[in-house]
Design a protein around this motif. Structure first.
Motif, short mmCIF file in Angstrom:
data_model
loop_
_atom_site.label_atom_id
_atom_site.label_comp_id
_atom_site.label_asym_id
_atom_site.label_seq_id
_atom_site.Cartn_x
_atom_site.Cartn_y
_atom_site.Cartn_z
N TRP A 142 6.60 -7.80 5.23
CA TRP A 142 7.55 -8.88 4.97
C TRP A 142 6.95 -9.90 4.00
CZ3 TRP A 142 11.76 -6.88 6.16
CH2 TRP A 142 11.92 -6.13 7.33
N SER A 144 5.86 -9.63 0.99
CA SER A 144 5.01 -9.18 -0.11
C SER A 144 5.83 -8.83 -1.34
CB SER A 144 4.22 -7.94 0.30
OG SER A 144 3.31 -8.24 1.29
N LYS A 145 5.13 -8.89 -2.48
CA LYS A 145 5.82 -8.59 -3.73
C LYS A 145 6.10 -7.11 -3.87
CE LYS A 145 5.15 -11.82 -7.40
NZ LYS A 145 4.38 -12.17 -8.58
N LEU B 74 9.35 -18.79 3.90
CA LEU B 74 9.44 -17.97 2.69
C LEU B 74 8.21 -17.10 2.47
CD1 LEU B 74 11.26 -17.58 0.09
CD2 LEU B 74 9.77 -19.24 -1.01
N PRO B 76 5.59 -15.23 4.52
CA PRO B 76 4.80 -14.58 5.57
C PRO B 76 3.51 -13.97 5.01
CG PRO B 76 6.81 -13.34 5.13
CD PRO B 76 6.92 -14.63 4.40
N GLU B 77 3.55 -13.54 3.75
CA GLU B 77 2.36 -12.91 3.18
C GLU B 77 1.23 -13.91 2.97
OE1 GLU B 77 4.97 -13.82 1.62
OE2 GLU B 77 4.60 -14.31 -0.47
N ARG B 80 -0.40 -14.04 6.52
CA ARG B 80 -1.08 -12.82 6.97
C ARG B 80 -2.54 -12.80 6.59
NH1 ARG B 80 3.38 -9.81 5.66
NH2 ARG B 80 2.63 -9.29 3.59
N ASN B 326 9.32 -15.28 -9.56
CA ASN B 326 9.00 -15.12 -8.15
C ASN B 326 10.19 -15.46 -7.26
OD1 ASN B 326 6.41 -14.34 -8.64
ND2 ASN B 326 5.56 -16.39 -8.51
N LYS B 327 10.06 -15.17 -5.99
CA LYS B 327 11.12 -15.54 -5.06
C LYS B 327 11.20 -17.07 -4.99
CE LYS B 327 7.91 -14.58 -1.34
NZ LYS B 327 7.68 -13.87 -0.08
#
Lengths: 281, 544
Positions: A142, A144-145, B74, B76-77, B80, B326-327
């Motif tokens: 979730w 990640s690009k 926005l 989660p990465e 982590r 990017n997002k």
């Protein structure tokens, strides 16, 4: 203890049946390579939220090897081969989630089924599953690009949904049925799905190829309206791919190699440089 | 009573520069400095080989509230890769560029910071912001209330009702438990609601006959008239746009002689016509600051690496999305402001990023008066606050800067003046920019120094030839006289104060705006504000 069988290998067998998941990213050739039997046994794992040693949960045979064999039920053991870069893991049964996720090299063979997130965000290496796998194989985690970014996943059984989500490079081949949203948000790479597929393959894909053979499929799903038909032809690259798969031992029918394919490009709501190729019998 | 002994004390407000002094702490306050034969300590902290400084104060950091939380969702990465397990004394959480609330508090404390100001609180999410601040342990906090694009303020200014603006601001600060007036892209954010922006400070907002110049001038005047402890906190127009230094200088001029703090000035000191010829105009901006004692600024230094940008400047964040691909999130906050979030990676190899990196340091190094220059990364916009030790090292060592400059693209070098700057900050000056000056800027008399009567917020760092190591982790941190961190490990999770102001000049403005408010807001006026009992340790700082 010396090696078992022909080669020097490390054998792991669960001591008990796990009623909660085990997190065992330490089961990796990179970590086992230069460790003694004692050192391997004391690597940390989590049984639920309890921190334990590998030897508390598994019988271990062998030492200092990049060749790992897992026997018994590993379906509740997660993250096996997580981030590995070399060596081989041979799983003679079912395996849990995140197997081979973020791996960079080496080989994982699964004789049984694998659960979700198989080879998620992997960067190289080979995963071969003889049984079926869950959702999100080769997918991005979730947020990640991108997902899988090199390497190969070969699946002889069926898969769940969103296989190859946001994959960037690499190849996934699936002999059995695939779920919904195959290759959703793909950025590159190739997915070959030999049997039926679920709803909306290639939704939001930017680039990359999804090849659908639709074997034994009486009711193929309609493509999204954001894919447009281009032509029917026989792609050269596909012949190379299929012959390579065959060489590796993955079953590929002769007619696919010389056959014709309908090409659709999409997803036009994104870049539109992706393609879905559908085998025309 | 605790006695801190044998440490080298750096306390710029009291003019102490590295002298070995005993500090006596009791009841959360400093009770004596120097020898005290009559006092008996229950605990003696041996600070031999250590630096003793007041607790650090960060004047500009995005740590709580609507957009910070949206950023967490926005990314989660981002979490982590930085997982923080629970310990016996601390809660679990996640970090990196947008740490969870508890981790934010622990990490600031581990670096020796004891007070952090949340830089942008939309009034509508004031309750949310204070709820999150409540969950940030150890450090004291405050937040700046966003006002630069508030419908009522724009309307009153348009009608020329300056007294009403003043009453409204007074009321809004009290209602939201804010600390000062934050202005973000004045009039530009309002225009963004119509898909537009303002390009210079004399362009009117899309739907009000008000210019940014008027707004900055009036609000800075009001901040001074209300006697707010901190000046207006200004995020200038045209942020991130090449050639924007002129807007920045004009904005500072617009305040006349009123106090103004220009925040993350790095993002507002660009020359050139476009990305192709972007170059540093740090010198031009700093020259104005140097000559005008009413102006202060903070750097907004960037750190190479992955971070999350977040600001109330919606139009800029949309541009950044277009630039980066990017997002992104862009949000409208009813009649008040907007917000945007875009993950971004600052890369050493990028010409533009290299120039940005140099500008932040140039600003800090060219500023003649360290009492008016502040070290920030505009966390998390330029980079996470956890990189402060790295920036301190760059400020203190020319060799460290040269090492970095050697890794930048060669084309960047002609666009910056950093390689020619020889200045190196001393420890005393670092104590000024991170402790003494922030407390002075925020108008806090009991903080930022180690004099008798000051709050016993004391950071003790182990000396080391590598400055980055020194400031990465404290040997001891005392907060309100209690040892809360020892050897970089959080021992105790206390709760900090919430500082806010109540200028008391609101008059009957609440009743005046009630009808219009109830008509257009999605909340009722009575449910809008932050009541006193919302704050666990609220402390009203006096104005005037």
């Amino acid at each position: 203890m010396s090696g078992v069988g022909e080669m020097n290998e490390i054998l792991l067998r669960p001591k008990v049946e796990f009623d909660v998941p085990v997190e065992a990213e330490v089961i990796s050739p990179d970590l086992f390579a230069e460790k003694s039997h004692e050192e391997i046994g004391s690597l940390p794992v989590f049984l639920g939220n309890r921190k334990m040693c590998l030897k508390d949960l598994f019988e271990i045979e062998g030492q200092s090897s990049t060749n790992i064999v897992l026997e018994g039920d590993f379906s509740r053991v997660k993250k096996i081969g997580y981030g590995m870069s070399r060596g081989k893991i041979h799983i003679k049964g079912n395996v849990g989630m995140h197997t081979g996720a973020t791996m960079k090299g080496g080989e994982i063979i699964v004789e049984g089924d694998a659960m979700d997130w198989l080879g998620a965000e992997m960067n190289g290496g080979l995963i071969w599953v003889k049984g079926s796998v869950g959702h999100f194989a080769g997918a991005s985690y979730w947020g990640s690009k991108h997902g899988m970014n090199r390497g190969m996943i070969l699946i002889e059984g069926n898969t769940g949904n969103e296989v190859g989500k946001k994959m960037r490079r690499g190849t996934i081949a699936i002999k059995g049925k695939t779920g919904d949203f195959l290759g959703v948000g793909m950025i590159g790479g190739t997915i070959l799905a030999f049997s039926e597929t679920g709803e909306r393959p290639g939704a939001e894909m930017k680039r990359g190829s999804i090849v659908l053979f639709l074997e034994n499929c009486t009711n193929p799903p309609p493509l999204l309206p954001t894919f447009t038909y281009n032509c029917t032809y026989s792609p050269t690259f596909l012949r190379v791919y299929l012959k390579t798969l065959r060489k590796l031992g993955f079953p590929v029918k002769e007619e696919y190699i010389s056959g014709k394919y309908r090409r659709y490009n999409g997803d036009i709501v994104e870049l539109g440089k992706g393609e879905i190729l559908i085998y025309e019998p | 009573m605790i006695r801190i002994t044998k440490g080298k004390v750096y306390d710029p407000i009291n003019g102490i520069n590295g002298k070995e002094l005993d500090i006596w702490v009791d009841g959360g306050k400093i009770v004596q400095v120097g020898d005290a034969p009559d006092l008996v300590a229950e605990r003696i902290i041996d600070a031999e080989g250590c630096i003793v400084m007041p607790g650090g104060i960060d004047i500009h950091s995005h740590i709580a509230g609507g957009k910070v939380n949206l950023g967490r969702k926005l990314r989660p990465e981002d979490h982590r890769k930085d997982v923080v397990p629970r310990t016996e004394t601390t809660r679990s959480g996640v970090g990196h560029s947008i740490p969870s609330t508890f981790v934010t508090g622990y990490r600031y404390a581990q670096m020796g910071y004891t007070m952090v100001m949340e830089a942008a609180m939309p009034p509508l999410t004031a309750k949310h912001t204070h709820e999150e601040l409540h969950d940030i342990p150890i450090i004291d906090k405050g937040s700046y209330t966003l006002m630069g694009n508030n419908h009522f303020i724009l309307k009153f200014i348009e009608k020329g009702e300056i007294e009403k603006v003043k009453s409204f601001i007074s009321w809004l600060l009290k209602t939201t438990k804010g600390y000062t007036i934050k202005i973000v892209n004045p009039c530009g954010v309002e225009s963004w609601k119509w898909g537009k922006n303002v390009e210079n400070i004399d362009q009117q907002a899309a739907d009000y006959a008000v210019t940014p110049r008027q707004l900055i001038s009036i609000l800075s005047q009001i901040a001074d008239e209300l006697g707010l402890p901190h000046s207006i906190h200004l995020h200038c127009n045209n942020i991130g746009v090449p050639g924007n230094y002129e807007t920045t200088v004009e904005s500072m001029k617009a305040t006349g002689t009123n106090r103004v703090h220009v925040t993350h000035a790095q993002f507002n000191s660009y020359g050139g016509k476009g990305w192709a010829d972007i170059h540093s105009k740090a010198r031009e901006v700093v020259e104005y600051v140097n000559e005008h004692p009413n102006v202060t600024f903070d750097a907004g230094q960037i750190v190479f690496g992955d971070t999350t940008t977040m600001t109330a400047d919606g139009p800029w964040q949309y541009r950044l999305y277009l630039l980066s691909g990017n997002k992104w999130v862009n949000a409208d906050v009813e009649m008040e402001t907007s917000a945007g979030i875009v993950p971004y990676t600052f890369r050493k190899k990028s010409l533009v990023n290299a120039v940005q990196w140099a500008i932040g340091l140039e600003l800090m190094l060219l500023a003649e008066d360290p009492w008016r220059a502040f070290m920030t990364t505009d966390h998390p916009n330029g980079g996470p606050f956890t990189f402060y030790p790295q920036i301190i090292k760059l400020l203190m060592s020319r060799a460290a800067r040269e090492e970095m400059i050697a890794q930048l693209p060669r084309r960047a070098l002609e666009r910056i003046s950093l390689p020619q700057i020889t200045r190196e900050y001393s420890l005393y000056e670092i104590a000024i920019i991170t402790r003494a000056a922030p407390s002075k800027l925020l108008g806090l008399h009991q903080k930022g120094h180690l004099g008798v009567g000051a709050d016993a917020d004391i950071a003790i760092y182990r000396e080391n030839p590598d400055v980055e190591k020194v400031f990465s982790s404290v040997q001891y941190l005392l907060k309100d006289g209690e040892v809360v961190v020892e050897n970089g490990i959080v021992l105790k999770s206390t709760s900090g104060r919430i500082l806010y102001v109540d200028p008391g000049e609101e008059g009957d403005i609440e009743e005046y705006i009630r009808e219009e408010f109830e008509k257009f807001y999605t909340v009722t006026l009575d449910g809008y504000g932050v009541p006193e009992n919302y704050l666990e340790r609220g402390e009203c700082v006096s104005c005037g």
